[in-house]
Design a protein around this motif. Structure first.
Motif, short mmCIF file in Angstrom:
data_model
loop_
_atom_site.label_atom_id
_atom_site.label_comp_id
_atom_site.label_asym_id
_atom_site.label_seq_id
_atom_site.Cartn_x
_atom_site.Cartn_y
_atom_site.Cartn_z
N GLU A 42 0.82 -1.21 0.00
CA GLU A 42 0.00 0.00 0.00
C GLU A 42 0.86 1.26 0.00
O GLU A 42 0.59 2.22 0.74
CB GLU A 42 -0.97 -0.02 1.19
CG GLU A 42 -1.98 -1.15 1.11
CD GLU A 42 -2.98 -1.13 2.26
OE1 GLU A 42 -2.76 -0.35 3.21
OE2 GLU A 42 -3.96 -1.90 2.21
N GLY A 43 1.90 1.24 -0.82
CA GLY A 43 2.74 2.41 -1.00
C GLY A 43 3.84 2.59 0.03
O GLY A 43 4.68 3.48 -0.10
N LYS A 44 3.86 1.73 1.04
CA LYS A 44 4.82 1.87 2.13
C LYS A 44 5.83 0.74 2.06
O LYS A 44 5.46 -0.43 1.89
CB LYS A 44 4.08 1.82 3.47
CG LYS A 44 4.93 2.00 4.69
CD LYS A 44 4.04 1.95 5.93
CE LYS A 44 4.83 2.17 7.21
NZ LYS A 44 3.97 2.12 8.41
N PHE A 45 7.12 1.08 2.17
CA PHE A 45 8.13 0.03 2.20
C PHE A 45 7.93 -0.84 3.44
O PHE A 45 7.50 -0.37 4.49
CB PHE A 45 9.53 0.65 2.20
CG PHE A 45 9.96 1.13 0.84
CD1 PHE A 45 10.44 0.24 -0.10
CD2 PHE A 45 9.87 2.47 0.51
CE1 PHE A 45 10.83 0.68 -1.36
CE2 PHE A 45 10.26 2.92 -0.74
CZ PHE A 45 10.74 2.02 -1.69
N ASN A 46 8.25 -2.12 3.29
CA ASN A 46 8.04 -3.07 4.37
C ASN A 46 8.93 -2.75 5.57
O ASN A 46 9.80 -1.88 5.51
CB ASN A 46 8.29 -4.50 3.88
CG ASN A 46 7.23 -4.94 2.89
OD1 ASN A 46 6.14 -4.38 2.83
ND2 ASN A 46 7.55 -5.95 2.08
N ASN A 47 8.72 -3.49 6.62
CA ASN A 47 9.32 -3.19 7.92
C ASN A 47 10.84 -3.00 7.85
O ASN A 47 11.54 -3.78 7.23
CB ASN A 47 9.03 -4.30 8.91
CG ASN A 47 7.57 -4.33 9.32
OD1 ASN A 47 6.87 -3.35 9.17
ND2 ASN A 47 7.13 -5.46 9.84
N ASP A 108 14.71 -6.61 8.74
CA ASP A 108 14.86 -5.39 9.52
C ASP A 108 15.63 -4.28 8.82
O ASP A 108 15.77 -3.21 9.37
CB ASP A 108 15.58 -5.70 10.84
CG ASP A 108 14.74 -6.58 11.75
OD1 ASP A 108 13.52 -6.40 11.79
OD2 ASP A 108 15.31 -7.44 12.42
N LEU A 109 16.15 -4.49 7.61
CA LEU A 109 17.01 -3.52 6.95
C LEU A 109 18.08 -3.04 7.93
O LEU A 109 18.08 -1.93 8.41
CB LEU A 109 16.19 -2.33 6.43
CG LEU A 109 16.92 -1.34 5.50
CD1 LEU A 109 17.44 -2.04 4.26
CD2 LEU A 109 16.00 -0.19 5.09
N GLN A 167 9.33 6.21 5.50
CA GLN A 167 9.10 4.82 5.13
C GLN A 167 8.39 4.70 3.78
O GLN A 167 8.45 3.66 3.14
CB GLN A 167 8.28 4.14 6.22
CG GLN A 167 8.24 2.63 6.15
CD GLN A 167 9.58 2.00 6.51
OE1 GLN A 167 10.51 2.69 6.90
NE2 GLN A 167 9.67 0.70 6.39
N TYR A 168 7.75 5.77 3.34
CA TYR A 168 7.09 5.78 2.04
C TYR A 168 8.03 6.23 0.92
O TYR A 168 7.77 5.94 -0.24
CB TYR A 168 5.87 6.71 2.06
CG TYR A 168 4.71 6.18 2.85
CD1 TYR A 168 3.66 5.50 2.23
CD2 TYR A 168 4.65 6.35 4.22
CE1 TYR A 168 2.59 5.02 2.94
CE2 TYR A 168 3.57 5.86 4.96
CZ TYR A 168 2.56 5.20 4.31
OH TYR A 168 1.50 4.71 5.04
N HIS A 169 9.09 6.94 1.27
CA HIS A 169 9.90 7.58 0.24
C HIS A 169 11.39 7.28 0.33
O HIS A 169 12.07 7.24 -0.70
CB HIS A 169 9.70 9.10 0.30
CG HIS A 169 8.30 9.53 -0.02
ND1 HIS A 169 7.84 9.62 -1.31
CD2 HIS A 169 7.27 9.87 0.79
CE1 HIS A 169 6.57 10.02 -1.30
NE2 HIS A 169 6.20 10.16 -0.02
N ALA A 175 15.69 4.30 8.43
CA ALA A 175 16.33 3.23 9.19
C ALA A 175 17.64 3.70 9.81
O ALA A 175 17.97 3.34 10.94
CB ALA A 175 16.58 2.03 8.27
N TRP A 176 18.38 4.52 9.09
CA TRP A 176 19.66 5.04 9.60
C TRP A 176 19.45 5.90 10.84
O TRP A 176 20.14 5.74 11.85
CB TRP A 176 20.34 5.85 8.50
CG TRP A 176 21.66 6.43 8.84
CD1 TRP A 176 22.85 5.77 8.94
CD2 TRP A 176 21.96 7.81 9.09
NE1 TRP A 176 23.87 6.64 9.25
CE2 TRP A 176 23.35 7.91 9.34
CE3 TRP A 176 21.19 8.97 9.12
CZ2 TRP A 176 23.97 9.12 9.63
CZ3 TRP A 176 21.80 10.18 9.41
CH2 TRP A 176 23.19 10.25 9.65
N ILE A 177 18.46 6.79 10.78
CA ILE A 177 18.19 7.68 11.91
C ILE A 177 17.74 6.87 13.13
O ILE A 177 18.28 7.02 14.24
CB ILE A 177 17.12 8.72 11.54
CG1 ILE A 177 17.65 9.68 10.47
CG2 ILE A 177 16.66 9.50 12.78
CD1 ILE A 177 16.59 10.59 9.87
#
Length: 272
Positions: A42-47, A108-109, A167-169, A175-177
């Motif tokens: 739904e447009g959002k990258f996974n966890n 978890d990236l 997480q959408y873009h 993830a870094w932050i």
């Protein structure tokens, strides 16, 4: 509904962040590599790795335990204020060099910072551009003022929700932050193995005052606020007159290490 209201707010706050940062927040929403490797829904990258909240079973259930809470001023801003992950310049299947951070793409990236580590994707770490410093200063000043509580709350949401909406873009920057916040607090857990009670992404509770953390207290971005109080810990939840009662759902944080260039889960803590 509440979900749509939250997403709308997140998108507006992300837009403010993006406008301030300009080219320094590239959009991966249509990036084929990221979509294929991380996945989207739904447009959002996974966890990706989320914020931590871990309690120490040693102190679980002790009534009115006296603790010292060290709360980091604007944890997210403290990460981006001096250094910035330059996601304009991805490097794939890359061995990290000094001044680079990267990710192994799993559930978890997971972020890695040690030179010599082979990662799936890496980026240079640069000095924070002035436009982003100005953004941080502006919103931290609004969050820190005490006269207008609405403005204060609005600034808090701007700082937090704008990072969440990455997480959408730009899932790598988010993830870094978040992961650097986690790593910082976990370093303190390892430093105070006998004294830590509860830790989350921007605060740690100790049974004794810390000379090191007390020396880092202040009112600026990245300094700590120190408060004392009593808590009764029940897993990730606690009751406290001084801090207010805190209820949290179950949260999990996975620990990884690279061994012989393979990602190995070395520990798993599940609390709640």
């Amino acid at each position: 509904d509440d979900t749509n209201v939250h997403l709308k707010a997140g998108s507006e706050e992300y837009a403010v962040f993006k406008k301030a940062a300009g080219e320094y927040i590239p959009d991966f929403a249509n990036d084929e590599y990221s979509i294929e490797r991380i996945g989207k829904h739904e447009g959002k990258f996974n966890n990706t790795q989320g914020g931590i909240k871990i309690y120490n079973p040693k102190y679980n259930g002790i009534k009115d335990l006296h603790v010292y809470q060290y709360d980091l001023n604007s944890a997210y801003l403290s990460i981006i204020y001096n250094n910035w992950l330059d996601t304009r310049k991805p490097m794939y299947d890359h061995v990290l060099q000094p001044g680079e951070h990267g990710f192994i793409i799993n559930d978890d990236l997971t972020l890695f910072t040690k030179p010599g580590t082979r990662v799936d994707i890496a980026f240079p770490v640069i000095e924070t551009p002035q436009c982003i410093k100005e953004y941080a200063n502006r919103w931290f000043k609004r969050k820190s003022q005490k006269e207008d509580q609405f403005l204060k709350l609005n600034a808090k949401h701007q700082i937090i929700d704008s990072v969440g909406y990455l997480q959408y873009h730009n899932p790598y920057l988010r993830a870094w932050i978040v992961e650097l916040c986690n790593k910082q607090m976990m370093d303190y857990v390892n430093m105070y193995k006998e004294d830590w009670v509860l830790v989350n992404t921007d605060a740690i509770y100790l049974t004794k005052p810390s000379d090191i953390l007390s020396g880092l207290t202040g009112t600026n971005i990245g300094q700590f606020k120190l408060e004392e109080g009593n808590i009764t810990l029940s897993g990730n939840n606690y009751e406290s007159k001084e801090f207010g009662d805190k209820q949290s759902g179950k949260q999990k944080y996975n620990f990884y290490e690279v061994i012989n260039n393979r990602l190995v889960r070395i520990d798993e803590k599940e609390n709640g």
